[in-house]
Write an enzyme that holds these catalytic residues in place. Structure first.
Site, PDB file in Angstrom:
ATOM      1  N   LYS A 154      83.892   1.679  51.840  1.00 26.36           N
ATOM      2  CA  LYS A 154      84.594   2.383  50.765  1.00 26.36           C
ATOM      3  C   LYS A 154      84.470   1.620  49.439  1.00 26.36           C
ATOM      4  O   LYS A 154      84.092   2.187  48.428  1.00 26.36           O
ATOM      5  CB  LYS A 154      86.088   2.576  51.103  1.00 26.36           C
ATOM      6  CG  LYS A 154      86.329   3.321  52.414  1.00 26.36           C
ATOM      7  CD  LYS A 154      87.811   3.567  52.674  1.00 26.36           C
ATOM      8  CE  LYS A 154      88.635   2.299  52.811  1.00 26.36           C
ATOM      9  NZ  LYS A 154      88.436   1.585  54.077  1.00 26.36           N
ATOM     10  N   ARG A 190      96.569   6.358  52.956  1.00 24.39           N
ATOM     11  CA  ARG A 190      96.361   5.810  54.290  1.00 24.39           C
ATOM     12  C   ARG A 190      97.383   6.344  55.295  1.00 24.39           C
ATOM     13  O   ARG A 190      97.327   5.973  56.460  1.00 24.39           O
ATOM     14  CB  ARG A 190      96.477   4.293  54.237  1.00 24.39           C
ATOM     15  CG  ARG A 190      95.116   3.561  54.147  1.00 24.39           C
ATOM     16  CD  ARG A 190      95.407   2.077  54.030  1.00 24.39           C
ATOM     17  NE  ARG A 190      94.346   1.220  54.462  1.00 24.39           N
ATOM     18  CZ  ARG A 190      93.417   0.689  53.689  1.00 24.39           C
ATOM     19  NH1 ARG A 190      93.340   1.010  52.425  1.00 24.39           N
ATOM     20  NH2 ARG A 190      92.545  -0.157  54.198  1.00 24.39           N
ATOM     21  N   ARG A 218      81.812 -10.526  55.945  1.00 28.30           N
ATOM     22  CA  ARG A 218      82.367 -10.638  54.591  1.00 28.30           C
ATOM     23  C   ARG A 218      83.334 -11.824  54.514  1.00 28.30           C
ATOM     24  O   ARG A 218      83.376 -12.527  53.512  1.00 28.30           O
ATOM     25  CB  ARG A 218      83.093  -9.341  54.204  1.00 28.30           C
ATOM     26  CG  ARG A 218      83.712  -9.418  52.815  1.00 28.30           C
ATOM     27  CD  ARG A 218      84.203  -8.086  52.301  1.00 28.30           C
ATOM     28  NE  ARG A 218      85.342  -7.601  53.061  1.00 28.30           N
ATOM     29  CZ  ARG A 218      85.927  -6.424  52.852  1.00 28.30           C
ATOM     30  NH1 ARG A 218      85.457  -5.606  51.921  1.00 28.30           N
ATOM     31  NH2 ARG A 218      86.956  -6.048  53.571  1.00 28.30           N
ATOM     32  N   ARG A 266      88.733 -13.768  51.867  1.00 23.55           N
ATOM     33  CA  ARG A 266      89.853 -12.857  52.177  1.00 23.55           C
ATOM     34  C   ARG A 266      90.432 -13.235  53.527  1.00 23.55           C
ATOM     35  O   ARG A 266      89.748 -13.191  54.548  1.00 23.55           O
ATOM     36  CB  ARG A 266      89.358 -11.411  52.201  1.00 23.55           C
ATOM     37  CG  ARG A 266      89.502 -10.734  50.850  1.00 23.55           C
ATOM     38  CD  ARG A 266      89.018  -9.326  50.886  1.00 23.55           C
ATOM     39  NE  ARG A 266      89.764  -8.475  51.810  1.00 23.55           N
ATOM     40  CZ  ARG A 266      89.643  -7.163  51.841  1.00 23.55           C
ATOM     41  NH1 ARG A 266      88.820  -6.557  51.010  1.00 23.55           N
ATOM     42  NH2 ARG A 266      90.337  -6.455  52.702  1.00 23.55           N
ATOM     43  N   ARG A 317      93.842  -4.152  62.029  1.00 24.28           N
ATOM     44  CA  ARG A 317      93.618  -3.222  60.913  1.00 24.28           C
ATOM     45  C   ARG A 317      92.974  -1.925  61.416  1.00 24.28           C
ATOM     46  O   ARG A 317      93.331  -0.833  60.987  1.00 24.28           O
ATOM     47  CB  ARG A 317      92.720  -3.874  59.854  1.00 24.28           C
ATOM     48  CG  ARG A 317      93.478  -4.930  59.067  1.00 24.28           C
ATOM     49  CD  ARG A 317      92.559  -5.912  58.385  1.00 24.28           C
ATOM     50  NE  ARG A 317      91.681  -5.318  57.406  1.00 24.28           N
ATOM     51  CZ  ARG A 317      90.629  -5.938  56.893  1.00 24.28           C
ATOM     52  NH1 ARG A 317      90.319  -7.167  57.287  1.00 24.28           N
ATOM     53  NH2 ARG A 317      89.889  -5.356  55.995  1.00 24.28           N
TER      54      ARG A 317
HETATM   55  P1  B4P Z   1      83.845  -2.248  52.570  1.00 25.31           P
HETATM   56  O1  B4P Z   1      83.620  -1.389  53.768  1.00 25.31           O
HETATM   57  O2  B4P Z   1      83.359  -1.757  51.274  1.00 25.31           O
HETATM   58  O3  B4P Z   1      85.372  -2.552  52.595  1.00 25.31           O
HETATM   59  P2  B4P Z   1      86.564  -1.510  52.524  1.00 25.31           P
HETATM   60  O4  B4P Z   1      86.401  -0.394  53.536  1.00 25.31           O
HETATM   61  O5  B4P Z   1      86.724  -1.077  51.106  1.00 25.31           O
HETATM   62  O6  B4P Z   1      87.704  -2.478  52.894  1.00 25.31           O
HETATM   63  P3  B4P Z   1      89.134  -2.500  53.573  1.00 25.31           P
HETATM   64  O7  B4P Z   1      89.535  -1.161  54.108  1.00 25.31           O
HETATM   65  O8  B4P Z   1      89.057  -3.629  54.499  1.00 25.31           O
HETATM   66  O9  B4P Z   1      90.074  -2.987  52.436  1.00 25.31           O
HETATM   67  P4  B4P Z   1      91.252  -2.480  51.528  1.00 25.31           P
HETATM   68  O10 B4P Z   1      91.084  -3.317  50.338  1.00 25.31           O
HETATM   69  O11 B4P Z   1      91.275  -0.994  51.309  1.00 25.31           O
HETATM   70  O12 B4P Z   1      83.154  -3.610  52.849  1.00 25.31           O
HETATM   71  C1  B4P Z   1      83.146  -4.265  54.081  1.00 25.31           C
HETATM   72  C2  B4P Z   1      81.898  -5.116  54.223  1.00 25.31           C
HETATM   73  O13 B4P Z   1      80.853  -4.297  54.705  1.00 25.31           O
HETATM   74  C3  B4P Z   1      81.382  -5.759  52.939  1.00 25.31           C
HETATM   75  O14 B4P Z   1      81.050  -7.088  53.202  1.00 25.31           O
HETATM   76  C4  B4P Z   1      80.163  -4.945  52.589  1.00 25.31           C
HETATM   77  O15 B4P Z   1      79.181  -5.709  51.923  1.00 25.31           O
HETATM   78  C5  B4P Z   1      79.664  -4.512  53.948  1.00 25.31           C
HETATM   79  N1  B4P Z   1      78.938  -3.249  53.913  1.00 25.31           N
HETATM   80  C6  B4P Z   1      79.278  -2.148  53.221  1.00 25.31           C
HETATM   81  N2  B4P Z   1      78.361  -1.170  53.439  1.00 25.31           N
HETATM   82  C7  B4P Z   1      77.438  -1.673  54.317  1.00 25.31           C
HETATM   83  C8  B4P Z   1      76.248  -1.162  54.935  1.00 25.31           C
HETATM   84  N3  B4P Z   1      75.817   0.086  54.702  1.00 25.31           N
HETATM   85  N4  B4P Z   1      75.577  -1.942  55.788  1.00 25.31           N
HETATM   86  C9  B4P Z   1      75.999  -3.212  56.034  1.00 25.31           C
HETATM   87  N5  B4P Z   1      77.100  -3.777  55.468  1.00 25.31           N
HETATM   88  C10 B4P Z   1      77.804  -3.012  54.616  1.00 25.31           C
HETATM   89  O16 B4P Z   1      92.596  -2.828  52.361  1.00 25.31           O
HETATM   90  C11 B4P Z   1      93.001  -4.145  52.663  1.00 25.31           C
HETATM   91  C12 B4P Z   1      94.462  -4.156  53.134  1.00 25.31           C
HETATM   92  O17 B4P Z   1      95.335  -3.732  52.051  1.00 25.31           O
HETATM   93  C13 B4P Z   1      94.833  -3.195  54.276  1.00 25.31           C
HETATM   94  O18 B4P Z   1      94.583  -3.760  55.551  1.00 25.31           O
HETATM   95  C14 B4P Z   1      96.370  -2.980  54.019  1.00 25.31           C
HETATM   96  O19 B4P Z   1      97.141  -4.047  54.517  1.00 25.31           O
HETATM   97  C15 B4P Z   1      96.464  -2.992  52.505  1.00 25.31           C
HETATM   98  N6  B4P Z   1      96.430  -1.639  51.920  1.00 25.31           N
HETATM   99  C16 B4P Z   1      95.457  -1.180  51.068  1.00 25.31           C
HETATM  100  N7  B4P Z   1      95.704   0.099  50.722  1.00 25.31           N
HETATM  101  C17 B4P Z   1      96.843   0.471  51.359  1.00 25.31           C
HETATM  102  C18 B4P Z   1      97.585   1.698  51.429  1.00 25.31           C
HETATM  103  N8  B4P Z   1      97.188   2.795  50.761  1.00 25.31           N
HETATM  104  N9  B4P Z   1      98.709   1.733  52.201  1.00 25.31           N
HETATM  105  C19 B4P Z   1      99.117   0.643  52.875  1.00 25.31           C
HETATM  106  N10 B4P Z   1      98.452  -0.544  52.867  1.00 25.31           N
HETATM  107  C20 B4P Z   1      97.324  -0.640  52.118  1.00 25.31           C
END
Ligand code: B4P
Length: 193
Positions: free
Chosen positions: A14, A89, A128, A134, A146
């Site tokens: 995302k 979420r 990551r 992180r 998670r």
């Molecule tokens: P991404 O996949 O981009 O990470 P994300 O989904 O955005 O992250 P996440 O869901 O963990 O975090 P968030 O900040 O929303 O990247 C992951 C890795 O994959 C990277 O290293 C990237 O380089 C790699 N990658 C991506 N695409 C790839 C591909 N095609 N091939 C190979 N590798 C690839 O949430 C963090 C925390 O915040 C949650 O656990 C929660 O506690 C809190 N939170 C956030 N929003 C909330 C909400 N609305 N309600 C309640 N809690 C919330």
């Protein structure tokens, strides 16, 4: 206004895809994860409370993230559209978002849902964690929590938007550019319709 939700489990790409999509479509990026991490970096009371929850791999309370999104919408009156990343979420968050957007006489145009296997999610997040610093990415047990939170509380958000025929599934495995092209195809199909 064109508003979209990038939806999917932790590690589904995302954040990665959001960066590319906002550059192409000129949308305002709203990531609740990024907003929470800025609060942690600023050592605000909200950030300190959120950190202990995030470090356990749990979701921060709905009212906290809804208020953050409310302020972000208020602070960006000129935006031509929003890309919501990691929000909503829970169903309560989705209902609150619909109300906030209705007050602005707009709505969600599409929910793009990235599909990635659990093994791939865990491997990406551990990877990551080696460089990001992180704390929620370094411990496999936290990563699994998670993903469980996602399965228990967040996956149903797709059912909520499906009632309005707004969900499009997109394969989230492959190269970052391949996935980006698939997402763009879906957005272009919506905006041309
Ligand atoms: P991404 O996949 O981009 O990470 P994300 O989904 O955005 O992250 P996440 O869901 O963990 O975090 P968030 O900040 O929303 O990247 C992951 C890795 O994959 C990277 O290293 C990237 O380089 C790699 N990658 C991506 N695409 C790839 C591909 N095609 N091939 C190979 N590798 C690839 O949430 C963090 C925390 O915040 C949650 O656990 C929660 O506690 C809190 N939170 C956030 N929003 C909330 C909400 N609305 N309600 C309640 N809690 C919330």
């Amino acid at each position: 206004m064109f508003n979209l939700i990038l939806f999917g489990p932790p590690g589904s790409g995302k954040g990665t895809q959001s960066e590319k999509l906002i550059a192409r479509y000129g949308l305002k990026h709203l990531s609740t994860g990024d907003l929470l991490r800025s609060e942690i970096a600023a050592q605000s009371p909200l950030g300190m409370a959120a950190k202990s929850i995030m470090d356990k791999g749990q979701l921060v309370p709905d009212e906290v993230v809804i208020e953050m999104i409310n302020s972000a919408l208020e602070n960006n009156p000129q935006a031509r559209g929003f890309l919501f990343d990691g929000f909503p979420r829970t169903t309560a968050q989705a209902e609150a978002l619909d109300k906030l957007l209705a007050q602005k006489e707009t709505e969600i145009a599409v929910v793009l849902a990235l599909q990635v296997s659990k093994e791939e999610l865990i491997s990406r997040l551990l990877n990551r964690g080696k460089s990001s610093g992180r704390s929620d990415d370094t411990n496999e047990l936290v990563i699994r929590s998670r993903i469980e939170e996602y399965e228990m509380k967040t996956a149903v958000v797709a059912d909520y938007y499906n009632k309005f025929n707004k969900v499009v599934m997109v394969k989230g495995e492959g190269t970052i550019d391949e996935i980006f092209d698939s997402l763009c195809d879906e957005i272009d199909a919506k905006t041309e319709a």
